[in-house]
Design an enzyme around this catalytic site. Sequence first.
Site, PDB file in Angstrom:
ATOM      1  N   ASP A  24     131.886 155.047 -43.207  1.00 14.27           N
ATOM      2  CA  ASP A  24     132.982 155.713 -42.492  1.00 14.27           C
ATOM      3  C   ASP A  24     134.302 155.550 -43.243  1.00 14.27           C
ATOM      4  OD1 ASP A  24     133.064 153.007 -41.970  1.00 14.27           O
ATOM      5  OD2 ASP A  24     132.893 153.197 -39.786  1.00 14.27           O
ATOM      6  N   HIS A  62     136.353 149.978 -40.469  1.00 14.34           N
ATOM      7  CA  HIS A  62     136.783 149.108 -39.366  1.00 14.34           C
ATOM      8  C   HIS A  62     136.641 147.637 -39.759  1.00 14.34           C
ATOM      9  CE1 HIS A  62     135.209 152.921 -37.590  1.00 14.34           C
ATOM     10  NE2 HIS A  62     136.390 152.873 -36.988  1.00 14.34           N
ATOM     11  N   ASP A 119     133.375 148.854 -44.680  1.00 14.42           N
ATOM     12  CA  ASP A 119     133.444 149.758 -43.520  1.00 14.42           C
ATOM     13  C   ASP A 119     134.928 149.954 -43.163  1.00 14.42           C
ATOM     14  OD1 ASP A 119     131.458 150.564 -40.928  1.00 14.42           O
ATOM     15  OD2 ASP A 119     133.560 150.207 -40.404  1.00 14.42           O
ATOM     16  N   HIS A 122     130.465 144.386 -35.743  1.00 12.66           N
ATOM     17  CA  HIS A 122     131.368 144.080 -34.618  1.00 12.66           C
ATOM     18  C   HIS A 122     130.720 143.144 -33.590  1.00 12.66           C
ATOM     19  CE1 HIS A 122     134.221 147.011 -36.041  1.00 12.66           C
ATOM     20  NE2 HIS A 122     133.409 148.036 -35.845  1.00 12.66           N
TER      21      HIS A 122
HETATM   22 ZN   LIG Z   1     133.047 151.438 -38.916  1.00 11.94          ZN
END
Ligand SMILES: [Zn+2]
Length: 309
Positions: free
Chosen positions: A248, A166, A164, A127
């Site tokens: 995750d 996200h 991931d 990120h």
């Molecule tokens: Zn993540």
Amino acid sequence: MTRVAFISHSDCGRHDTGWGHAEHVGRLRAIPRALRYDPELFMTLDHREGRHATAEELALVHDPAYVARVRATAAAGGGRLDPDTVASEGSWDAATAGAGCALDAVDLALGGDVPRSFCAVRPPGHHALRDAAMGFCLFGNVALAAHHARRTHGVDRVLVLDWDVHHGNGTQALVEHDPRIHFVSMHQWPWYPGTGAAEDRGPHDNVWNVPMAAGLAPERYVEAWEEAVDRAAEGATPDLVLLSAGFDCLAGDPLGGFTLEPEQLAGMTRRLVERATAWCGGRLVSVLEGGYAPERLGEACVQHMRALL
Ligand SMILES: [Zn+2]
């Protein structure tokens, strides 16, 4: 059996977010702990301590003023870098070690004789933006590794993959302007950070975003992932594959709603190794991103590393 390196650095434990924070040091400790229950794998892996990335290297993807700000914040004892992202006194050493492990893995894959590595590092990176920390991430470890491969090793094409839960918004922002880097991200949608629509193909059509609903049958994620990976490599055979391995996406993770099990991630890893073997001498560098149920993370990392062999 192919050599696979397990690369980490003790400084990664010095990024102190507090036990109340999802991205705490217990995540990383769970990995060697799980590995000890698999002595055969433990003995087979090539254990290495990575180096620290330098400020000059970080400037490949980050604004030098931001890099200096992270260093100064840590030197001042820590502070908040973004609503979700804190730095402690040890965070500069941790974040530069995390990035350095990924750089070392690239050096081993391209200049050494270890085609595959798993980097057990934190803080995560996917990120992080050019001039800002975001979502637990300080430096874009995998994006940096991709540009390092291109710049330092003269690699032509890099395929960057991110499973991931996200969207790897930071990685996308840091690689999408280089048409020789292709980026695939599969992620929960709608979900944090809100980016990663399928229509967002990047400025050179070199981005394949795969937004997926939470709670689907696990095979749906596996199929969507493999289809996207093949599309991204079609007509653009990579010379190196980088993987943002966020765990995750496992069922039961507190920060995601995907339903994958460690066995499925191991299968995805095995098939990725097969592809990398056909494409580029099996060169595949995997770097830890998220994964917030430490026991599950440890177990899944062990199966992932077994599959890398
Ligand atoms: Zn993540």
